[in-house]
Write an enzyme that holds these catalytic residues in place. Structure first.
Site, PDB file in Angstrom:
ATOM      1  N   SER A 254       7.713  -4.141  -1.037  1.00  0.00           N
ATOM      2  CA  SER A 254       6.628  -3.248  -0.630  1.00  0.00           C
ATOM      3  C   SER A 254       7.141  -2.040   0.143  1.00  0.00           C
ATOM      4  O   SER A 254       8.248  -2.047   0.700  1.00  0.00           O
ATOM      5  CB  SER A 254       5.607  -4.004   0.234  1.00  0.00           C
ATOM      6  OG  SER A 254       6.165  -4.340   1.481  1.00  0.00           O
ATOM      7  N   CYS A 255       6.311  -1.008   0.174  1.00  0.00           N
ATOM      8  CA  CYS A 255       6.635   0.212   0.917  1.00  0.00           C
ATOM      9  C   CYS A 255       6.195   0.032   2.366  1.00  0.00           C
ATOM     10  O   CYS A 255       5.313   0.731   2.868  1.00  0.00           O
ATOM     11  CB  CYS A 255       5.942   1.407   0.271  1.00  0.00           C
ATOM     12  SG  CYS A 255       6.483   2.991   0.907  1.00  0.00           S
ATOM     13  N   ASP A 256       6.791  -0.945   3.017  1.00  0.00           N
ATOM     14  CA  ASP A 256       6.464  -1.275   4.400  1.00  0.00           C
ATOM     15  C   ASP A 256       7.739  -1.741   5.090  1.00  0.00           C
ATOM     16  O   ASP A 256       8.410  -2.656   4.605  1.00  0.00           O
ATOM     17  CB  ASP A 256       5.401  -2.374   4.445  1.00  0.00           C
ATOM     18  CG  ASP A 256       4.816  -2.571   5.826  1.00  0.00           C
ATOM     19  OD1 ASP A 256       5.588  -2.961   6.735  1.00  0.00           O
ATOM     20  OD2 ASP A 256       3.609  -2.361   6.011  1.00  0.00           O
TER      21      ASP A 256
END
Length: 396
Positions: free
Chosen positions: A333-335
């Site tokens: 994820s982009c986290d």
């Protein structure tokens, strides 16, 4: 340092399923219900006379619940939704324990109307809600345990002091309800002796009840029985002997009330394997001695229990035997929070390639049930269940 695991540590039907589905879209979880059945039978043998209340939150799949209903299990439920799920599959409401200590009063009332008669509290406001809505049944007061020895301690959010419990138990008993004491020694508890100290507190409360003209009707030993992860754990027979010994020491060899245990991870954890694909491998100048290995499963779509690296799963990887090296494992994820293992340094093959598959073992519990509905657009974790009966059928 965690060494790479040898091939074929996934036994039996799980291994055959993985070998037979090389092109199945990852990530996915596959659970062997024969293993769940085996774990249930082993637990009941290790703790004779103790009623099993499966913690539904560990894996609420209908396939798991239906099997456990057939085996005679009871169920620890945490919400109205879990109650409705169990009842819809044919569970007897008398076999449900509403164990969450934070409940809406209308949900307590609804559970009581359905026939649920076991409720847990750990605060005066929660007890007040139960006393207003429950006319008969058993109230468990949950006391705090420090969780020492557990990989996932539960000592901050839940539980009251022995002194607070004493007052609530007496109040519930005087209101005409049966009373019990519950505690939880922490999830993935690797110390078989961890139940001893809380049971000593239970004995103190039991003596106080007797002095006031009441009896302790039930004891809930909680969960905590472990799955097989990186760190070693004793077998279930060792846990059973330790717990039985502590019960006999503190409550006497002939405790006549309901004795119950709430396994989740122990029953379903070792039954499951997640297959994941390597999405990217990066070497960073800021961390030259390790590769960053990005997987298509992460914190938000199945591996929430890697938070703070609390649960350290066993990992199986391909390799040609040319050696291994340290890695950081991260999700897709982009986290920035989606880093699985950085402090605890796993070793993976030096020839690992993008597109290779890894198997994450012991993931039948707290994976699919934690998976988000679509954070970053990634779908929830796909799950397959190998039936516990003869035949080649597969449910998804």
């Amino acid at each position: 340092m965690q060494g790479i695991l040898a091939p074929s540590l996934v036994a039996g039907r799980l291994d055959r399923f993985l070998a037979g589905h090389p092109d199945a879209t990852t990530p996915f979880l596959v659970v062997d219900l024969d293993v769940v059945r085996r774990q249930y039978v082993s637990l009941t043998a290790a703790l004779p006379g103790t009623e099993v209340f499966y913690a539904v939150k560990a894996n609420p799949a209908p396939e798991v619940l239906s099997l456990l209903i057939k085996l005679g299990s009871n169920f620890d439920v945490a919400s109205r939704g879990e109650i409705e799920l169990c009842l819809g599959l044919g569970a007897d409401p008398a076999r449900l324990s509403y164990g969450n200590t934070v409940k809406k009063e209308r949900d307590i009332a609804a559970a009581y109307r359905c026939g649920v008669r076991l409720f847990t509290v750990d605060s005066q406001p929660e007890l007040d809600k139960v006393l207003r809505t429950v006319a008969s049944g058993t109230v468990f007061v949950r006391i705090v345990a420090d969780g020492a020895g557990a990989d996932w301690p539960l000592s901050r959010k839940f539980g009251c002091t022995v002194g607070e419990a004493r007052q609530m138990l007496l109040q519930a008993a005087r209101a005409g309800l049966q009373v019990g004491v519950s505690f939880h020694v922490g999830s993935q508890q690797r110390n078989p002796g961890a139940w001893d100290r809380p049971l000593g507190h239970v004995a103190q409360l039991a003596r106080r009840l007797v002095a006031e003209g009441h009896e302790l009707a039930a004891v809930n030993l909680g969960g905590g029985l472990p799955s097989r992860h990186v760190d070693p754990t004793a077998d279930i027979e060792t846990y059973g002997e330790a717990i039985a010994g502590s019960v006999a020491t503190h409550l006497g060899p002939r405790f006549g009330g309901l004795m119950m245990v709430e396994p989740g991870r122990y029953l379903v954890g070792d039954a499951g394997v997640i297959r994941t694909e390597v999405v990217q491998i990066v070497r960073r100048a800021s961390d030259p001695d390790r590769r960053w290995v990005f997987l298509d499963v992460g914190l938000f779509n199945g591996l929430t229990e890697t938070l703070d690296e609390a649960i350290r799963y066993r990992i199986q990887a391909p390799g040609d035997g040319s050696g291994t090296g340290s890695v950081v494992l991260a999700g897709p994820s982009c986290d920035s929070a989606d880093v699985l293992y950085e402090t605890y340094q796993y070793q993976l093959p030096l020839d690992l390639q993008v597109g290779d598959h890894l198997e994450i073992l012991g993931t039948g519990a707290y994976t699919s049930s934690y998976s988000s509905v679509g954070f970053n657009g990634f779908p929830p974790l796909t799950s397959y269940y190998l039936p516990a009966t003869a035949g080649s059928g597969l449910t998804s």
